[in-house]
Write a protein that holds these residues in place. Sequence first.
Motif, mmCIF file in Angstrom:
data_model
loop_
_atom_site.group_PDB
_atom_site.id
_atom_site.type_symbol
_atom_site.label_atom_id
_atom_site.label_comp_id
_atom_site.label_asym_id
_atom_site.label_seq_id
_atom_site.Cartn_x
_atom_site.Cartn_y
_atom_site.Cartn_z
ATOM 1 N N GLN A 121 0.981 7.426 -1.664
ATOM 2 C CA GLN A 121 1.158 6.571 -0.490
ATOM 3 C C GLN A 121 1.781 7.302 0.702
ATOM 4 O O GLN A 121 1.400 7.068 1.841
ATOM 5 N N GLN A 123 7.074 -3.804 4.276
ATOM 6 C CA GLN A 123 6.236 -3.513 3.108
ATOM 7 C C GLN A 123 6.539 -2.125 2.541
ATOM 8 O O GLN A 123 6.543 -1.930 1.325
ATOM 9 N N PHE A 141 7.862 -1.391 -1.226
ATOM 10 C CA PHE A 141 7.078 -0.502 -2.098
ATOM 11 C C PHE A 141 7.945 0.634 -2.641
ATOM 12 O O PHE A 141 7.918 0.933 -3.840
#
Length: 199
Positions: free
Chosen positions: A100, A140, A144
């Motif tokens: 990510q 977010q 995460f």
Amino acid sequence: SVAQAANRMGTSSTKVLNDMAKQSLGMAKAFGLPAKAISRDMGKAMQDLAHFGHLSSKEIAVAATFANKLGVSVDKLTGIMDATATFDQAAEGMSKLNQQYGTNIDATEIMMAQSQEQKFAMIAKGFRETGKDLTKLTYQDRMFIKAQSGMTDEALNAMIAHKNVGEILDDVTKKADQNEKKTLTQAEAMQELGKSIER
């Protein structure tokens, strides 16, 4: 908790208390922190056998001082230990972070690390090396990162606020080694601690 820690370490309660005094006083002087906060967190860590039961007094002093230097309590970093306790957990969490955010955190290395501050420093280093501005994380992003790493909000904020996490850990570890070699009698410890007690 001190008596139990002493039994586990194969030493006396007096020795553990003396080590706590020696480390908390030495660390407080070296890093401009209150000795009371360090010794309190050391006591808190000694009660938490799941996360600190395998560590020596010196290693617990490192954990407590490192956390206080970051501006958090020692118990705010323990989630990292839980999230990376097994290879499967570490591999899943770190691979998701790597994918990510472009970090390069070694799952085996972080799983094998024996303290929360070592694991925390590895994650912080991974994010710093990407060059990303961590102050721009979205809601977010924060959720995460916390889910994959086991960090609390306080730990994540500390990682964002401190760009030199690795250097802080190195300095604290070196000072703990120096403190361990010093001799401090009970009378000297009480005299020094007395100076820091506010009525």
